[in-house]
Motif scaffolding. Structure first.
Motif, PDB file in Angstrom:
ATOM      1  N   GLN A   1      -4.355  -8.823  10.759  1.00  0.00           N
ATOM      2  CA  GLN A   1      -2.967  -9.035  11.103  1.00  0.00           C
ATOM      3  C   GLN A   1      -2.465 -10.330  10.221  1.00  0.00           C
ATOM      4  OE1 GLN A   1      -3.418  -9.707  15.135  1.00  0.00           O
ATOM      5  NE2 GLN A   1      -3.626  -7.532  15.902  1.00  0.00           N
TER       6      GLN A   1
ATOM      7  N   CYS B   1       0.227  -5.442   8.102  1.00  0.00           N
ATOM      8  CA  CYS B   1      -1.094  -5.846   8.375  1.00  0.00           C
ATOM      9  C   CYS B   1      -1.542  -5.604   7.027  1.00  0.00           C
ATOM     10  CB  CYS B   1      -1.649  -4.899   9.483  1.00  0.00           C
ATOM     11  SG  CYS B   1      -2.099  -3.430   9.013  1.00  0.00           S
TER      12      CYS B   1
ATOM     13  N   GLU C   1       0.587  -1.195  -0.001  1.00  0.00           N
ATOM     14  CA  GLU C   1      -0.121   0.102  -0.066  1.00  0.00           C
ATOM     15  C   GLU C   1       0.797   1.334   0.201  1.00  0.00           C
ATOM     16  OE1 GLU C   1      -4.090   0.950   2.409  1.00  0.00           O
ATOM     17  OE2 GLU C   1      -3.245  -1.001   2.647  1.00  0.00           O
TER      18      GLU C   1
ATOM     19  N   THR D   1      -5.475  -5.234   4.118  1.00  0.00           N
ATOM     20  CA  THR D   1      -6.647  -5.142   3.700  1.00  0.00           C
ATOM     21  C   THR D   1      -6.988  -6.298   2.476  1.00  0.00           C
ATOM     22  OG1 THR D   1      -6.732  -2.950   4.194  1.00  0.00           O
ATOM     23  CG2 THR D   1      -8.592  -3.800   2.829  1.00  0.00           C
TER      24      THR D   1
ATOM     25  N   PHE E   1     -10.338  -4.667   6.689  1.00  0.00           N
ATOM     26  CA  PHE E   1      -9.343  -3.626   6.977  1.00  0.00           C
ATOM     27  C   PHE E   1      -8.491  -4.122   8.211  1.00  0.00           C
ATOM     28  CE2 PHE E   1     -12.109  -0.880   4.981  1.00  0.00           C
ATOM     29  CZ  PHE E   1     -11.858  -0.382   3.858  1.00  0.00           C
ATOM     30  N   ASP E   2      -7.268  -4.053   8.258  1.00  0.00           N
ATOM     31  CA  ASP E   2      -6.355  -3.909   9.276  1.00  0.00           C
ATOM     32  C   ASP E   2      -6.327  -5.235   9.735  1.00  0.00           C
ATOM     33  OD1 ASP E   2      -5.757  -1.204   9.099  1.00  0.00           O
ATOM     34  OD2 ASP E   2      -7.495  -0.786  10.123  1.00  0.00           O
TER      35      ASP E   2
ATOM     36  N   LYS F   1       0.414  -3.294   4.239  1.00  0.00           N
ATOM     37  CA  LYS F   1       1.072  -2.043   4.935  1.00  0.00           C
ATOM     38  C   LYS F   1       1.868  -2.387   6.271  1.00  0.00           C
ATOM     39  CE  LYS F   1      -2.930  -0.220   7.157  1.00  0.00           C
ATOM     40  NZ  LYS F   1      -3.795   0.736   7.177  1.00  0.00           N
ATOM     41  N   GLU F   2       2.557  -1.410   6.534  1.00  0.00           N
ATOM     42  CA  GLU F   2       3.215  -1.736   7.776  1.00  0.00           C
ATOM     43  C   GLU F   2       2.770  -0.620   8.832  1.00  0.00           C
ATOM     44  OE1 GLU F   2       7.721  -3.462   8.059  1.00  0.00           O
ATOM     45  OE2 GLU F   2       7.487  -1.430   7.556  1.00  0.00           O
ATOM     46  N   THR F   3       2.455  -1.315  10.081  1.00  0.00           N
ATOM     47  CA  THR F   3       2.086  -0.586  11.264  1.00  0.00           C
ATOM     48  C   THR F   3       3.424   0.242  11.721  1.00  0.00           C
ATOM     49  OG1 THR F   3       2.543  -2.055  12.721  1.00  0.00           O
ATOM     50  CG2 THR F   3       0.121  -2.033  11.734  1.00  0.00           C
TER      51      THR F   3
END
Ligand code: ATP
Ligand code: MG
Length: 422
Positions: A408, A394, A336, A396, A405-406, A386-388
């Motif tokens: 793990q 994490c 993302e 989608t 969404f979101d 994407k990366e937190t």
């Protein structure tokens, strides 16, 4: 400089099209294995004499359709116009025929110098079946049932009809030929030009003429069925009895002859009216004399070949290709935001490890409008990683236009597994 193009009548099968070929090929292989057939692969080039001696000197194929050339040694070679002759040559050469029962299949390109049109090409593909060492009508029935099972699997059974005939023994056929020639000679001036020529060379092929006048003449001509020898007649009755018992519909067509010289007794064609003039999708029959003719010991044989291009045309015309066949991957995976390329590559490989058979395509390149792009990939499942802030992956998941969404890492894998295995 002008660009070099492919040779007329020889087609590229593009990536978009090849899944359809694979679908057909895989379905055929499935059916063939259900009957215990083994694959044989022959070279595409053979000595010219192989085809002259098997197909027959005065057939269309040998007279005007073969790609024949001299190699650097001066030997006359030919790109195979069909598979049966090569298959017999190979089987005989490797001692697979004498005193044995064999069931073979092959596939691959064939070459004929014909006028290219829909369903007729100069390089085309056949899948063929050849059986050896079995003289009784049960094997004739088997190869027909096998083809019928294939049509059923492909959803084609209602779109093709089986035409059936017996050519009888060689002696019976010679007797019939004489009667036919006598009848037609007396009416020679009413025949079309091709048929006039064939009176000398290959009179049985006149039965095949598309000329309406010739066809009308043939209505009162002697009928092959009346000349059959007892053995062939009995063989044919046994075959039709078996087809009746199996619920296979057929039309007996006493004018069905094949364009190759080697057939005797059973001949058949599966034809469709959905492809215009090129309506034969599969053709075959018995050729008990061919092995001996090519120098082997007498060996009964039955086989057929189907035209792959015509079958694909038919499947497409009837919209019978399952939707998922054309989709080359199950999951489209993209990052993302920047800086995640190597994680995407590794994550995709983990998925391939864990979900064997899952087809994953990763997004390489720019990430502008990536969510939109990924969804336009057409994949049933889309995953955006994407990366937190604390550097956890994490993602989608989009499935049937619904995002989640979101998720793990473990949730992602679980979710994909669930969707994919459903
Ligand atoms: P046709 O009467 O249509 O010319 P054929 O009698 O020459 O066919 P066979 O030699 O029996 O055909 O080949 C078996 C099958 O291979 C045919 O039924 C057809 O489906 C396919 N086929 C033959 N020639 C071609 C070609 N030039 N292009 C595409 N398919 C072909
Ligand atoms: Mg032909």
């Amino acid at each position: 400089m002008a660009k070099i193009k492919a040779i007329r009548g020889m087609n590229d099968i593009l990536p978009e099209q090849s899944p359809v070929w694979q679908y057909l090929e895989n379905t055929v292989k499935d059916v063939l294995s259900a009957y215990g057939y083994s694959e044989i692969r022959m070279p595409v080039v053979e000595q010219t004499n192989l085809f002259k001696r098997s197909i027959g000197e005065v057939t269309d194929i040998v007279e005007k359709e073969m790609y024949t050339f001299e190699d650097r040694n001066g030997d006359s070679l030919t790109l195979r116009p069909e598979g049966t002759a090569s298959c017999v040559r190979a089987a005989e050469e490797h001692g697979l025929l004498f005193n044995q029962m064999q069931r073979f299949w092959y596939q691959g390109p064939m070459f004929r110098y014909e006028r290219p049109q829909k369903g007729r090409y100069r390089q085309f593909h056949q899948i063929g079946v050849e059986t050896f060492g079995m003289a009784n009508s049960d094997i004739d029935a088997e190869v027909i049932l096998l083809s019928a099972r294939l049509w059923k699997r492909l959803g084609l059974l209602d779109s093709v009809t089986l035409q059936l005939n017996s050519l009888g023994s060689n002696e019976a056929r010679e007797e019939y030929k004489a009667a036919l020639v006598e009848y037609l000679l007396a009416r020679k001036d009413q025949l079309d030009e091709d048929s006039q020529r064939r009176l000398d060379s290959n009179p049985l092929r006149i039965l095949d003429s598309k000329d309406p006048n010739t066809q009308a003449l043939l209505d009162s001509a002697p009928v092959l069925t009346n000349y059959l020898d007892d053995e062939s007649r009995q063989h044919f009755t046994e075959l039709t009895d078996m087809l009746d018992a199996a619920g296979i519909h057929y039309e007996i067509n006493p004018r069905l002859v094949r364009g190759l010289d080697y057939y005797c007794k059973t001949v058949f064609e599966w034809v469709t009216d959905k492809l215009g003039a090129q309506g034969t999708v599969c053709a075959g029959g018995r050729y008990d004399g061919l092995v001996k003719q090519l120098g082997g010991r007498p060996t009964p044989a039955v086989g057929f070949a189907m035209g792959v291009e015509r079958l694909i045309l038919l499947l497409e015309t009837l919209e019978l290709i399952p939707e998922e066949v054309k989709q080359p991957f199950d999951l489209y995976l993209a990052a993302e935001h920047k800086g995640l390329q190597s994680k995407v590559v590794l994550f995709a490989d983990q998925l391939r490890d864990q979900l064997s058979g899952l087809r994953v395509r990763i997004h390489c390149g720019g990430l502008k409008n990536i969510s939109q792009k990924a969804q336009q990939s057409g994949a049933p499942i889309v995953l955006l990683l994407k990366e937190t802030d604390n550097q956890q992956l994490c993602g989608t998941i989009w499935h049937q236009n619904e995002p989640e969404f979101d998720l793990q890492e473990t949730q992602i894998k679980e979710k994909i597994q669930n969707i994919w295995q459903a």
